[in-house]
Design a protein around this motif. Structure first.
Motif, PDB file in Angstrom:
ATOM      1  N   GLU A  32      68.252 -14.912  14.069  1.00  0.00           N
ATOM      2  CA  GLU A  32      67.932 -16.005  14.061  1.00  0.00           C
ATOM      3  C   GLU A  32      67.831 -16.798  12.483  1.00  0.00           C
ATOM      4  O   GLU A  32      68.519 -17.866  12.160  1.00  0.00           O
ATOM      5  N   HIS A  38      78.960 -15.643  15.384  1.00  0.00           N
ATOM      6  CA  HIS A  38      79.031 -15.022  16.592  1.00  0.00           C
ATOM      7  C   HIS A  38      77.808 -14.108  16.709  1.00  0.00           C
ATOM      8  O   HIS A  38      77.632 -13.064  15.760  1.00  0.00           O
ATOM      9  N   VAL A  39      77.231 -14.449  17.664  1.00  0.00           N
ATOM     10  CA  VAL A  39      75.884 -13.776  17.904  1.00  0.00           C
ATOM     11  C   VAL A  39      76.086 -12.387  18.274  1.00  0.00           C
ATOM     12  O   VAL A  39      76.997 -12.064  19.261  1.00  0.00           O
ATOM     13  N   THR A  41      75.884  -8.910  20.730  1.00  0.00           N
ATOM     14  CA  THR A  41      75.548  -8.800  21.981  1.00  0.00           C
ATOM     15  C   THR A  41      74.331  -8.643  22.661  1.00  0.00           C
ATOM     16  O   THR A  41      73.790  -9.374  23.639  1.00  0.00           O
ATOM     17  N   ARG A  44      72.310 -12.022  22.439  1.00  0.00           N
ATOM     18  CA  ARG A  44      73.163 -13.009  23.002  1.00  0.00           C
ATOM     19  C   ARG A  44      72.673 -13.043  24.569  1.00  0.00           C
ATOM     20  O   ARG A  44      72.550 -13.755  25.279  1.00  0.00           O
ATOM     21  N   ASN A  45      72.514 -11.590  24.996  1.00  0.00           N
ATOM     22  CA  ASN A  45      72.374 -11.407  26.299  1.00  0.00           C
ATOM     23  C   ASN A  45      70.770 -11.220  26.787  1.00  0.00           C
ATOM     24  O   ASN A  45      70.540 -10.726  27.914  1.00  0.00           O
ATOM     25  N   LYS A 170      84.297 -13.335  24.316  1.00  0.00           N
ATOM     26  CA  LYS A 170      83.283 -13.760  23.577  1.00  0.00           C
ATOM     27  C   LYS A 170      82.178 -12.820  23.819  1.00  0.00           C
ATOM     28  O   LYS A 170      81.001 -12.904  23.233  1.00  0.00           O
ATOM     29  N   ASN A 171      81.730 -12.238  24.947  1.00  0.00           N
ATOM     30  CA  ASN A 171      81.004 -11.433  25.532  1.00  0.00           C
ATOM     31  C   ASN A 171      80.923 -10.055  25.060  1.00  0.00           C
ATOM     32  O   ASN A 171      80.258  -9.272  25.275  1.00  0.00           O
TER      33      ASN A 171
END
Length: 350
Positions: A32, A38-39, A41, A44-45, A170-171
């Protein structure tokens, strides 16, 4: 090492739960704070179901599986269990070596470090660059003039084809070989290897250590003596320099005094000699001394009848002549001395 002491060194389940929670918090906060395009993985998940597996060599593994909320469980597992879980598929894997520490502070430090590493890896990977290019293409297709219905229909078809590819890219992220990570953790030693030596080898080692200690002490003393000698040499050199300078000053001053006194004495002696010579040349000595002496010799003829008187007179005349000769020689030597002195200012050796 017995089982009781080994158990005492293992972190508690509560400590490992706190570690996993602190790790996730530090990781998410770092992402953060960095605000990457691009965050990673793991961030992001989220959230995840985290299983902490304590391994036989006192290291532990954190297995992440996507879930509805974050839950943490701790178990003691073997290597086969972890390898099977990785091969069956897990979202993420974190290995923690025993030397990294199981405290909350260690977890925060590792979470921040891993987050920055993942962000940098994702930014530098070819997958991230492909995502950027794909998003540009999709944006261009979306902005096509909607009045052209045929073109819009083609664009919608292309979007539908590209959307799964976009989502998959993206993932995704940089590939991580989880099995290699498990192998590296397995090869980490649990405790120092105990070395068995007999009494003779132990005594030999003790003697070697003692001799090395003695040698180290000797070297230290030699270095100390070298430093003292260097200090002494500097002091002596300084003292000799100052003494030489002082001696030169004193000798210079004393020699100046001696030379000045000698010059005065020489000048005084020269003045006195010149005065005596002037008196001798000024007429104190009769110029007709030879004539007078001749007259005295002639007068001896008149006293020829008195031989004792004539003999005394002859001796006196001879003595006078001898003294006159000596006086002449002295005058010659004085004149030569004065000439040499006027040339060199130093009296020649007699």
């Amino acid at each position: 090492m017995d089982d009781a002491s080994a158990k005492a060194r293992l972190p508690s389940k509560k400590a490992l739960e706190n570690y996993a929670s602190a790790y996730m918090g530090a990781y998410m906060n770092a992402v953060e704070r960095e605000k990457p395009e691009h965050v990673p993985t793991l961030a992001r998940n989220a959230p995840y179901t985290v299983e902490v597996c304590l391994m036989p060599n006192h290291s532990f593994v954190m297995l992440f599986e996507r879930g509805d909320k974050q839950t943490i469980s701790v178990h003691e597992k073997d290597w086969n269990y972890v390898e099977s879980s990785v091969m069956s598929g897990v979202s993420h894997l974190v290995t923690v070596y025993a030397h990294e520490g199981p405290t909350v502070a260690d977890a925060i430090a590792k979470g921040k470090k891993d987050a920055v590493r993942d962000i940098r890896s994702l930014e530098d990977s070819s997958v991230a660059k492909a995502v950027v290019q794909l998003e540009k293409i999709l944006d261009e297709l979306t902005s096509i003039e909607k009045g052209n219905k045929s073109v819009l229909k083609i664009a919608e078809l292309q979007l539908q084809k590209l959307q799964p590819i976009r989502d998959a890219i993206k993932n995704s992220g940089p590939e991580v070989d989880m099995l290699s990570m498990i192998d590296a953790l397995r090869n980490y030693p649990s405790a120092p290897v105990e070395v068995n030596i007999d009494i003779k080898e132990k005594e030999l080692l003790e003697n070697m250590c003692q001799e090395l200690g003695d040698l180290s002490d000797v070297i230290r003393r030699i270095e100390s003596q070298d430093q003292r000698l260097e200090t002494l040499e500097q002091a002596i050199t300084k003292g000799l320099t100052e003494f030489g300078k002082s001696l030169d000053d004193k000798v210079g001053k004393g020699l100046a005094v001696v030379l000045s006194s000698s010059d005065r004495k020489i000048d005084k002696g020269l003045s006195e000699m010149q005065g005596h010579i002037a008196k001798l040349q000024g007429g104190d000595v009769p110029q007709d001394l030879d004539a007078r002496l001749k007259a005295i010799e002639d007068a001896l003829v008149d006293v020829r009848d008195r031989p004792e008187v004539a003999k005394e007179i002859v001796l006196a005349v001879a003595d006078v002549r001898e003294n006159m000769g000596r006086l002449g020689q002295r005058l010659t030597r004085v004149e030569q001395y004065l000439v040499e002195l006027s040339k060199h200012k130093v009296a020649p050796k007699q």
